[in-house]
Design a protein around this motif. Structure first.
Motif, mmCIF file in Angstrom:
data_model
loop_
_atom_site.group_PDB
_atom_site.id
_atom_site.type_symbol
_atom_site.label_atom_id
_atom_site.label_comp_id
_atom_site.label_asym_id
_atom_site.label_seq_id
_atom_site.Cartn_x
_atom_site.Cartn_y
_atom_site.Cartn_z
ATOM 1 N N ASN A 1 1.389 -2.638 -9.851
ATOM 2 C CA ASN A 1 0.641 -1.327 -10.118
ATOM 3 C C ASN A 1 1.777 -0.138 -9.964
ATOM 4 O O ASN A 1 1.534 0.948 -10.901
ATOM 5 N N PRO B 1 0.843 -12.193 -0.545
ATOM 6 C CA PRO B 1 -0.626 -12.291 -0.940
ATOM 7 C C PRO B 1 -0.768 -11.529 -2.282
ATOM 8 O O PRO B 1 -0.207 -10.688 -2.730
ATOM 9 N N GLU B 2 -1.744 -11.772 -3.142
ATOM 10 C CA GLU B 2 -2.005 -11.415 -4.443
ATOM 11 C C GLU B 2 -2.250 -9.756 -4.364
ATOM 12 O O GLU B 2 -1.614 -9.163 -5.451
ATOM 13 N N THR B 3 -2.950 -9.481 -3.387
ATOM 14 C CA THR B 3 -3.058 -7.929 -3.204
ATOM 15 C C THR B 3 -1.999 -7.156 -3.010
ATOM 16 O O THR B 3 -1.574 -5.923 -3.586
ATOM 17 N N GLN B 4 -0.790 -7.622 -2.376
ATOM 18 C CA GLN B 4 0.470 -7.112 -2.410
ATOM 19 C C GLN B 4 1.503 -7.062 -3.546
ATOM 20 O O GLN B 4 2.056 -6.230 -3.895
ATOM 21 N N ARG B 5 1.219 -8.381 -4.268
ATOM 22 C CA ARG B 5 1.931 -8.274 -5.607
ATOM 23 C C ARG B 5 1.272 -7.283 -6.573
ATOM 24 O O ARG B 5 2.026 -6.799 -7.134
ATOM 25 N N ASP B 6 0.046 -7.511 -6.384
ATOM 26 C CA ASP B 6 -0.688 -6.547 -7.488
ATOM 27 C C ASP B 6 -0.288 -4.906 -7.141
ATOM 28 O O ASP B 6 -0.043 -4.122 -8.081
ATOM 29 N N THR B 7 -0.033 -4.524 -5.976
ATOM 30 C CA THR B 7 0.460 -3.294 -5.412
ATOM 31 C C THR B 7 1.908 -2.963 -5.807
ATOM 32 O O THR B 7 1.886 -1.824 -6.679
ATOM 33 N N ASP C 1 -3.226 -13.874 5.995
ATOM 34 C CA ASP C 1 -2.182 -13.131 5.419
ATOM 35 C C ASP C 1 -2.322 -11.895 4.816
ATOM 36 O O ASP C 1 -1.674 -10.980 4.932
ATOM 37 N N GLU C 2 -3.388 -11.803 4.169
ATOM 38 C CA GLU C 2 -3.942 -10.526 3.591
ATOM 39 C C GLU C 2 -3.874 -9.253 4.588
ATOM 40 O O GLU C 2 -3.399 -8.489 4.455
ATOM 41 N N ASP D 1 6.761 -14.220 -4.795
ATOM 42 C CA ASP D 1 5.830 -15.123 -5.024
ATOM 43 C C ASP D 1 5.118 -15.704 -3.790
ATOM 44 O O ASP D 1 3.954 -16.250 -4.193
#
Length: 189
Positions: free
Chosen positions: A125, A116-122, A54-55, A113
């Motif tokens: 940020n 992927p975590e990297t997309q949520r972080d983006t 998914d990432e 929710d």
């Protein structure tokens, strides 16, 4: 060899475009590999060959979608030293982006929710960068600064824009003035 590389690139492009289209129309939570494969005209195995997780899929989809957008530019707002003027300039830029990207942004925020975590972080940020750029000219400290920061976070959120401009059909200029008033009140109390 060149022809094969072009075919691989074309297949990858179709998969990314199919994914972006599905994310924009049904949302990331409802997008399946089966649906992506069908929309791209490939097999599920081909999708997995190009994007093993998914990432990788979300990163390619996000890059593709953003390449067709004009994202807000907080560094350009920094030329405004007056806090309220900077806020108005920033909100105009941000609300323009929200309006132009509304179908995708609505579904991405709704399905936050499952990203992927990297997309949520983006996304988180970006919110931080926007708030930091807008609070910088305010001369407030302590509790007052926390209030201004909270008002800015509310004023700049996609959900606030959507509620004011889409659900309640306010013009962007009216919504901006309402939010400028909220932030001003937070700085004065």
């Amino acid at each position: 060899m060149t022809e094969r590389a072009e075919q691989i690139a074309e297949t990858r492009r179709r998969i990314v475009e199919a994914t972006a289209h599905l994310h924009e129309t049904v949302g990331p939570a409802a997008t399946t590999v089966v649906a992506i494969a069908a929309a791209a005209g490939v097999t599920r195995l081909t999708v997995y060959r190009h994007f093993p997780d998914d990432e990788a899929m979300f990163a390619a989809c996000s890059a593709h979608w953003l390449s067709g957008q004009r994202p807000p530019d907080p560094t350009a707002w920094a030329t405004e030293s007056d806090p309220e003027q900077r806020l108005r300039v920033g909100l105009r830029d941000l609300y323009r982006f929200y309006a132009e990207g509304e179908p995708m942004l609505l579904r991405v925020h709704r399905d936050f929710d499952v990203l992927p975590e990297t997309q949520r972080d983006t996304l988180v940020n970006l919110d931080r960068v926007v708030t930091r750029a807008l609070i910088e000219p305010f001369v407030v400290t302590g509790t007052q600064r926390r209030k201004v920061r909270a008002a800015l976070a509310h004023a700049t959120s996609f959900g606030t824009w959507h509620d004011l401009c889409v659900r309640n059909q306010l013009s962007r200029s009216v919504a901006i003035e309402l939010m400028a008033g909220l932030v001003r009140a937070a700085g004065l109390s």
